[in-house]
Design a protein around this motif. Sequence first.
Motif, short mmCIF file in Angstrom:
data_model
loop_
_atom_site.label_atom_id
_atom_site.label_comp_id
_atom_site.label_asym_id
_atom_site.label_seq_id
_atom_site.Cartn_x
_atom_site.Cartn_y
_atom_site.Cartn_z
N MET A 609 -2.76 -6.67 13.05
CA MET A 609 -1.40 -6.47 12.57
C MET A 609 -1.16 -7.27 11.30
SD MET A 609 0.64 -6.42 16.15
CE MET A 609 2.21 -6.78 15.40
N VAL A 610 -1.63 -8.52 11.31
CA VAL A 610 -1.39 -9.37 10.14
C VAL A 610 -2.12 -8.80 8.93
CG1 VAL A 610 -1.82 -11.65 9.17
CG2 VAL A 610 -0.96 -11.42 11.50
N ALA A 612 -2.82 -5.74 8.40
CA ALA A 612 -2.09 -4.55 7.97
C ALA A 612 -0.86 -4.96 7.17
CB ALA A 612 -1.67 -3.71 9.17
N MET A 613 -0.18 -6.02 7.63
CA MET A 613 1.00 -6.49 6.90
C MET A 613 0.64 -6.91 5.48
SD MET A 613 3.04 -8.70 9.69
CE MET A 613 4.07 -9.51 8.49
N VAL A 616 0.12 -3.89 3.38
CA VAL A 616 1.39 -3.25 3.06
C VAL A 616 2.12 -4.00 1.96
CG1 VAL A 616 3.68 -2.73 3.97
CG2 VAL A 616 1.67 -2.14 5.29
N VAL A 617 2.16 -5.31 2.08
CA VAL A 617 2.86 -6.09 1.06
C VAL A 617 2.14 -5.96 -0.28
CG1 VAL A 617 3.48 -8.43 0.33
CG2 VAL A 617 3.84 -7.72 2.70
N ILE A 619 0.41 -3.44 -1.36
CA ILE A 619 0.71 -2.12 -1.92
C ILE A 619 2.08 -2.18 -2.59
CG2 ILE A 619 1.26 0.28 -1.38
CD1 ILE A 619 -0.77 0.16 0.84
N TRP A 620 3.03 -2.83 -1.92
CA TRP A 620 4.37 -2.87 -2.46
C TRP A 620 4.40 -3.66 -3.77
CZ3 TRP A 620 7.93 -6.32 -4.04
CH2 TRP A 620 9.16 -5.72 -4.43
N VAL A 621 3.74 -4.80 -3.77
CA VAL A 621 3.78 -5.66 -4.95
C VAL A 621 3.20 -4.93 -6.16
CG1 VAL A 621 2.83 -7.78 -5.94
CG2 VAL A 621 3.81 -7.80 -3.65
N ASP A 623 3.90 -2.28 -7.05
CA ASP A 623 5.04 -1.54 -7.59
C ASP A 623 4.68 -0.10 -7.98
OD1 ASP A 623 7.62 -1.17 -8.23
OD2 ASP A 623 7.44 -1.92 -10.28
N GLY A 624 4.15 0.57 -7.01
CA GLY A 624 3.95 1.99 -7.25
C GLY A 624 2.71 2.31 -8.06
N LEU A 626 -0.40 2.21 -7.13
CA LEU A 626 -1.27 3.05 -6.31
C LEU A 626 -0.69 4.44 -6.17
CD1 LEU A 626 -2.47 0.81 -3.37
CD2 LEU A 626 -3.86 2.02 -5.03
N LEU B 202 10.75 -5.13 4.19
CA LEU B 202 9.43 -4.71 4.63
C LEU B 202 9.09 -5.34 5.98
CD1 LEU B 202 7.51 -2.87 3.17
CD2 LEU B 202 6.31 -4.86 2.30
N ILE B 261 9.16 3.37 -4.95
CA ILE B 261 8.34 4.51 -4.60
C ILE B 261 7.12 4.11 -3.77
CG2 ILE B 261 9.00 6.13 -6.39
CD1 ILE B 261 6.80 4.96 -8.10
N SER B 262 6.82 2.82 -3.72
CA SER B 262 5.66 2.42 -2.91
C SER B 262 5.80 2.88 -1.47
CB SER B 262 5.52 0.90 -2.91
OG SER B 262 5.18 0.49 -4.19
#
Lengths: 634, 463
Positions: A609-610, A612-613, A616-617, A619-621, A623-624, A626, B202, B261-262
């Motif tokens: 889980m960690v 995966a977190m 996820v973070v 990917i977010w950082v 900023d799009g 990917l 998030l 958009i992410s």
Amino acid sequence: MNTLAYLVPLFPLLGFLVNGLGRKSLSKSATGVIGSGVILASFVVSLLLFFDVKSHGATIATAFDFINGGSFKIPFAFQIDQLSSLFLLIITGIGFLIHLYSTAYMHEEESHHFARYFAYLNLFVFSMLLLVMGANYVIMFIGWEGVGLCSYLLIGYWFKNANYNYAAKKAFVMNRIGDLGFLLAVFWLLSKLGTVTYGDVFANYSKLSSADMTGITILLFVGAMGKSAQIPLYTWLPDAMAGPTPVSALIHAATMVTAGIYMIARSNVLYSHSEVAQNLVAIIGLATALFSATIAIKQNDIKKVLAYSTVSQLGYMFLGLGVGAYTGAVFHVMTHAFFKALLFLGAGSVIHAMHHEQDIRKMGGLKKKLPITHITFLMGCIAISGIPPFSGFFSKDEILAAAFAHNPVYWGLGVAGAAMTAFYMFRLYATTFLGTFRGTHEQEHHLHESPSAMTIPLIILAILSVIGGFVGIPELFVHDGHLLKSFLSPVITEQEHHIEHSTEYVLMGISVAVAAIAILFAISKYSKNPELGEPAGLGKILADKWYIDELYDAVIVKPLDALATFFKNIIEKSGIDGIVNGVGKLVTYSSRQLRLLQNGQVGGYILFMVLAMIVVVLIWVNDGYLYKMFTSLF
Amino acid sequence: MNAIIFSALSGVAMMFTGIFTTNKSAIRNVAVIALLGLIIVNLLHSYGIFVVRVNTHSMLQFETFGLFFNTLVFAATLLFVLLSGKDVTNAGTYGAEYFALIFFVLCGVSILTCYNSLLMLFIGIEILSIPLYILTGADKRNLKSNEASLKYFLMGSFSTGILLMGITLVYGITGTFSIEAMRPAVSVGAPNYGILEPVGLLFIFIALLFKVSAAPFHFWTPDVYDGAPTVFTSFMATIVKAAGFVSFIRLFDARAIEMGISWKIILPVIIIATLLIGNITAVFQQSVKRMMAYSSIAQAGFMLFAVYVNNDMSKEGILLYTAAYSIATIGIFAILTRMKDITFDGFNGLAKKHPVLAATNAVFLLSLAGIPLTAGFFAKYYMLAAVVKENGAGALWLVIVAVLFAAVSVYYYFRVIQAMYFKEGEPEITEVSGGFKTALVMLAVLIVLIGTFPSALLNWFYF
């Protein structure tokens, strides 16, 4: 009158349900009464409708919306007009006589098979009624498919015989090929006009381009080829005699094969505006008429001769349609229904008497033993040969006259066909009824006239065959004598053709003379010395039906079989199966591996889980970033 | 508001019932009556009639969607109690207390369908979760049940920690708990909160993903569902999971756009991972109960589409999905509780011995697989249609992947049907009453009815 219209198909449907569901418990007499009674009831209602139409004109009865999608809808509606009410009378009237006849003819069957037979028969009539009554092409198509199904069921009625099943399959497949044409035509109409209702289609025909018109009419005709047994889809009809003889009578006279004629007569507005399609119809019709007549000359099975004669007569009807004599074609449907039902039922009576012997070479001299059958059969033969004043004369003459106006060559070939018709019919008559008996002693001993349930229909049909033509007396003899034409005029726009009266007399004289000569020749040739041996030379080719079945087999069936075998053994086994099984194996394999993730350790779970977190973070950082990369791939 | 108060009171009342009577059928009857009352007061709310008027200072906000969802969940619970009430009272030593806990869970559900503040979200989730930890361990003499309970608690706490962490971050940067107040943030001239707010969101989303058992936060699901008494697995897999989704959708309604958009790539990845793990792992399972646990993960993958796209169709879809999935799963678990052997082999030959059970079970399984004429078909259809409607052809690949996995699911659902109908065997089964069978048949009929006229249910939603 609207509600009455629903009753016409409803009665046979009820009969089908009662006989079909109650086949184990109903007695034979109950089945017979129900099966024939419902048709009689339909006939009575049809009569009422007929006179209503005669005095008040056409009506349309809409039951409900069958298909309703956006702007277009297809109502489940019946159109009761001059054309359909006439067909209703033919279908239910002749149909009833055939049902009545069947009660005696099929009496040896076990009672649940007997009921099954009547259930199918009722369903057959029901489908045909639907076909004729529908107010649009879709309802017609329901009936169209229905008769196809019922013919399959009835031809294969004795399903324990593999050959009969083959014949049934053949009829079904051939019909389906035609049905495809019909369906395509309906779709075409729908896409161009947005409606399939007769009234709307015929009112808007001018919106169709000439290419559309030609395409649609030709495709419709392809449908008619299948249903009405025209070249190249005719071979099922002669084989269809595998069914019980009354079924043949039903298929050949009252239902099924007349569907194609009806459909084209119904669409006469479209055909009149497509010269190409009309010519095609005429040529195919004429070719079929001649071609099958030649085959009929050398057949020795009583039902086969009649079957080919039907194909030939249908060819005449299409010739009539093709040269614009729509009334003539419908007229011929009617007279043909009388005498062909008569001939088939007569043949059934002979077969009944001969204990299921169908080979005319083993008959002969039946005249004395079967007096009623003999005299009625003779009437039928004269009628089909076109000798005045029997019914066939009037209808055939009308078609031939129109053909002459269109193209004298058509007329000439038509008369040749008529001569052949007269010849093979009287060959059949002479071999069967004249001369001396050639069957076994056993058969001779048991020869007997059929029961009255069989002879009464014969007598009625014989009377109709004799006088049925008087509804269409040509202008030539009686002014305004063509009652049928004036009756049908609201629905059928006849294409005018003018022939001098003197010419018409000559034409008529020639065709009658030719037929008479052919009759006399046939009687003199076959009454004393029927051909008993195997034919040779051209005769053999004719007897073997020009080897058309073999040709179809070699050109279409065998290659298709080979292709199917190839697909089955190669493509499916190693291709499709391989893919399917491969996917299955892949799934089970990955399942076995994925399962191991679930190891039962809470610490492990939380670690996943960690991780995966974090992903996820991350990917977010980005900023799009990917996401952009991902979308640019597509 | 009515539902929150009444469910809490019913929970308390059930606890007291346990003191006054040990008659199991009396306890069940009280529970049924309380549930009926709950449905009625919730419906009354829709007509503006309140038991007690409370000023929630905008911490709660009631909308038709949430209220309708309450009704749906309560009705599903009622079906569950009618069908499996006996098994609830038999699951452990304390009959009435289990019902009390169920009512507390419903109280949590009622909060989650209308919260307007992150604090209420947290409270709702905890009210929902804590009774579940206990229910999971209800069979206290059973080691597996204890293990499951502990695991659930440990991992649940972990996710709660993440949730709180997220709430803290969001509150710290925005200064408010209200999801409503944060909504204008997307409009012009909104303050830029930098990175912390989205990261906080998030975290909240991740905690919710854990609750709805989306991969890779699903690990607790198979172990807990497998270990818990079957009857409570049924409750958890349906009612509780659906509530998780609704709270998710509520939050997403307000905040998704800020995620940038992410999110449009994170969520599809999670959906596909969930579908993959759920469907593929279910294929190899030998126990039907464990298969159902994975199937619930797989179904969650489908329900996540309602989070991915947020339009009217997806809301209708999630309602339909909740109804379809809950009814079918409750039915299957009800039958499963009566089976002695809960492996696939245990179902061998069920059709011959208990045709009604086998037939209804087949309907439930067909619905889960999404075969037409069952509710499950339209549930899946609405979800996928919503995706296509929102994103056009661009999301078609996602739809195709989902359909492929739905095809895989047919394999393991049909394994049960195959065992019941096409294999020989002597299935052992505890006594089933006529009432039980009638209830099963009614559920199956309901599934077919919704599958034939899905609009009937959805029209009700719009009144």
